[in-house]
Write a protein that holds these residues in place. Sequence first.
Motif, mmCIF file in Angstrom:
data_model
loop_
_atom_site.group_PDB
_atom_site.id
_atom_site.type_symbol
_atom_site.label_atom_id
_atom_site.label_comp_id
_atom_site.label_asym_id
_atom_site.label_seq_id
_atom_site.Cartn_x
_atom_site.Cartn_y
_atom_site.Cartn_z
ATOM 1 N N MET A 150 -4.126 10.468 18.043
ATOM 2 C CA MET A 150 -3.001 9.675 18.425
ATOM 3 C C MET A 150 -3.377 8.243 18.714
ATOM 4 N N LYS A 151 -4.433 8.138 19.365
ATOM 5 C CA LYS A 151 -4.867 6.810 19.739
ATOM 6 C C LYS A 151 -5.116 5.981 18.502
ATOM 7 N N GLU A 152 -5.664 6.643 17.606
ATOM 8 C CA GLU A 152 -5.996 5.933 16.400
ATOM 9 C C GLU A 152 -4.779 5.609 15.555
ATOM 10 N N MET A 153 -3.946 6.571 15.424
ATOM 11 C CA MET A 153 -2.838 6.420 14.511
ATOM 12 C C MET A 153 -1.563 5.824 15.077
ATOM 13 N N ARG A 154 -1.478 5.775 16.304
ATOM 14 C CA ARG A 154 -0.233 5.324 16.888
ATOM 15 C C ARG A 154 0.210 3.968 16.371
ATOM 16 N N ALA A 155 -0.701 3.091 16.367
ATOM 17 C CA ALA A 155 -0.346 1.741 15.949
ATOM 18 C C ALA A 155 0.168 1.738 14.526
ATOM 19 N N LYS A 156 -0.427 2.536 13.769
ATOM 20 C CA LYS A 156 -0.041 2.589 12.389
ATOM 21 C C LYS A 156 1.369 3.128 12.255
ATOM 22 N N VAL A 157 1.603 4.164 12.948
ATOM 23 C CA VAL A 157 2.922 4.765 12.883
ATOM 24 C C VAL A 157 3.964 3.806 13.421
ATOM 25 N N VAL A 158 3.615 3.178 14.448
ATOM 26 C CA VAL A 158 4.551 2.230 15.037
ATOM 27 C C VAL A 158 4.862 1.138 14.047
ATOM 28 N N ALA A 159 3.856 0.730 13.380
ATOM 29 C CA ALA A 159 4.051 -0.343 12.420
ATOM 30 C C ALA A 159 4.945 0.102 11.283
ATOM 31 N N GLU A 160 4.812 1.318 10.944
ATOM 32 C CA GLU A 160 5.585 1.814 9.837
ATOM 33 C C GLU A 160 7.001 2.141 10.217
ATOM 34 N N MET A 219 0.052 -4.295 9.908
ATOM 35 C CA MET A 219 0.641 -3.118 10.447
ATOM 36 C C MET A 219 1.170 -3.327 11.803
ATOM 37 N N ILE A 220 0.849 -4.338 12.371
ATOM 38 C CA ILE A 220 1.189 -4.417 13.731
ATOM 39 C C ILE A 220 2.391 -5.202 14.000
ATOM 40 N N PRO A 221 3.327 -4.521 14.396
ATOM 41 C CA PRO A 221 4.588 -5.128 14.698
ATOM 42 C C PRO A 221 4.456 -6.058 15.851
ATOM 43 N N SER A 243 9.774 1.720 1.090
ATOM 44 C CA SER A 243 8.866 0.757 0.528
ATOM 45 C C SER A 243 8.047 0.087 1.591
ATOM 46 N N SER A 244 8.643 -0.142 2.668
ATOM 47 C CA SER A 244 7.929 -0.898 3.667
ATOM 48 C C SER A 244 6.682 -0.171 4.083
ATOM 49 N N SER A 245 6.819 1.068 4.159
ATOM 50 C CA SER A 245 5.678 1.784 4.656
ATOM 51 C C SER A 245 4.840 2.317 3.538
ATOM 52 N N SER A 246 5.235 2.033 2.394
ATOM 53 C CA SER A 246 4.601 2.665 1.276
ATOM 54 C C SER A 246 3.097 2.542 1.254
ATOM 55 N N LYS A 279 12.115 9.836 8.974
ATOM 56 C CA LYS A 279 12.327 9.442 7.665
ATOM 57 C C LYS A 279 11.979 8.086 7.478
ATOM 58 N N MET A 280 12.411 7.330 8.366
ATOM 59 C CA MET A 280 12.110 6.001 8.148
ATOM 60 C C MET A 280 10.675 5.795 8.195
#
Length: 584
Positions: free
Chosen positions: A340-350, A109-111, A56-59, A437-438
Amino acid sequence: MPQLNGGGGDDLGANDEMISFKDEGEQEEKISENVSAERDLDDVKSSLVNESENNSSSSDSEQAERRPQTRPDSESYEKTRDYFSEALRRQQDGGFFKSPHYPGYPFLMIPDLTNPYLSNGSLSPSARTYLQMKWPLLDVPGSAGLKDSRSPTPGHLSNKVPVVQHAPHVHPLTPLITYSNEHFSPGTPPSHLSPEILDPKTGIPRTPHPSELSPYYPLSPGAVGSIAHPLSWFMPQQGQPMYSIPPGGFRHPYPALAMNASMSSLVSSRFSPHMVTPPPHSLHQTGIPHPAIVSPAIKQEPSGDNISPSMHAKSPVPPKKEEDKKPHIKKPLNAFMLYMKEMRAKVVAECTLKESAAINQILGRRWHSLSREEQAKYYELARKERQLHSQLYPGWSARDNYGKRKKRKRENKPDSKPEDFSIRSKKQCVQYLPSEKMCDSPASSHGSMLDSPATPSAALASPAAPAATHSEQAQPLSLTTKPEGRMHHHFSLPGKASGSSSSSSSSSSSSSSSSSSSSQPTISIPIGTSGSQSNAPLLTRPIPFTSLHPSMLSPPSPFHQAALHSHHALFQSQPLSLVTKPTE
DNA sequence: CCCCCTTTGAAGGGA
DNA sequence: TCCCTTCAAAGGGGG
């Protein structure tokens, strides 16, 4: 791959790869209806990371990401474009903040937003990313939280800028734009917007073609303003070039130019204050610090732009000394790097993951899951970056950077040790990735390896797209145990491989973990690939058991397996055996 | 403090 | 040509 295309036309490259993907995409469509099924598929395909059942968190983000995949590519693409269009339109209208946020970008998104700025005042990477996304908006008058860049109070610009807030309506790719901001020329007075730039070779002023300009490689300051960004299609801010000047970081000769904290941070990300003064030997005739140029010692670490130099914890020293050394011109980023540059933050946040290695695995999987159009965008962008880079640094060779990094691990191949040999032959790998997964891997989940990318159409767009075939999938599980050294996956022959086998073995490997057994800390699955080139990337590090998500433990569903078979006959033959690894 | 890890892609050099 | 190696970004982890 380049080879396919032959010299100039690298763009056409990846056809083969893409073709295969297409089919899968259709399947995905069907699958999308059933989320659970989808997930299973993911697990299998990617084998590594799965979305947690409870994601859900990343939903939000996932959905957004996934969305495109659930529908025909064309449609999704259009949709995406619509967002861009919308964003652009609004921007033009001045309604920046009214625009709907981009679905793919969850608001928070940003942790590490909490700490977007480093102690020294510089932005953390993730923050940087967001700022980049946001920067186009920064100059909007009255925008809350945004300090007028022009009235810099360096000190405070800092930390409080609500970095994230505006990001939502910006397309993911926008961060790339950022670089365009980096156009600034510390040392060179802008000829004010004069479109001309000096030809690196001749020194003769020339007018850059828009296509030549890259956000990453700022040309002369003057040029910046008038040129369209190569990626204008997804750049809302297009036409509103900004001149970024770090408030505190470097003293810009032209204060009048609009700039704001975020921009400065952007700049700083690529330009260290040290860079302000162009190195004497700089290749640039323009004397403009280029993002690609990094002082050897410094390594483009962010240095607090906002803070006066004296305050910098690190490298307060003017790097003038360093200037003596030849500037380090970095390689242009390739498509994946851009992604990667673009998406990294997003992935990290998720994700809960913080390690880049793990994040990168996820990104790799996501990359494969991207639609061809999406990948094509990055390939195109990368292509432009390369072109621009070559223009800016005509004499530069990638070789020039060799040895600058000390790290470089060398391959293990040559010296493989006997002991490992057995292992190696099997190519066992341990998954590094704890848990996609997470985090989920995206949407693409299904698509990812199996389907991937490329369709011809994409291929067209993508220059060098390596053919990715699915080989990767083929080896979904690679495993190595911890390695002694590290393994490299040299198997990848990006280009060469044409086809099937080579390309990316990597991503798949990780997947294996997902199927792991509960009791074992890490699971390795032997792949039969031992033979010729190893395709499977070996993951050197075992995943900590703790990091595994319960969901990951579940065995692959039949569904998956079926899928795998259908797609990759080659690998089918190879039994998937689960081997537990005692490592931890 | 530095390097590793990890990803894909590009590029260069050697065979 | 093919194969191999290095580097590009990033940041936690480890020595």
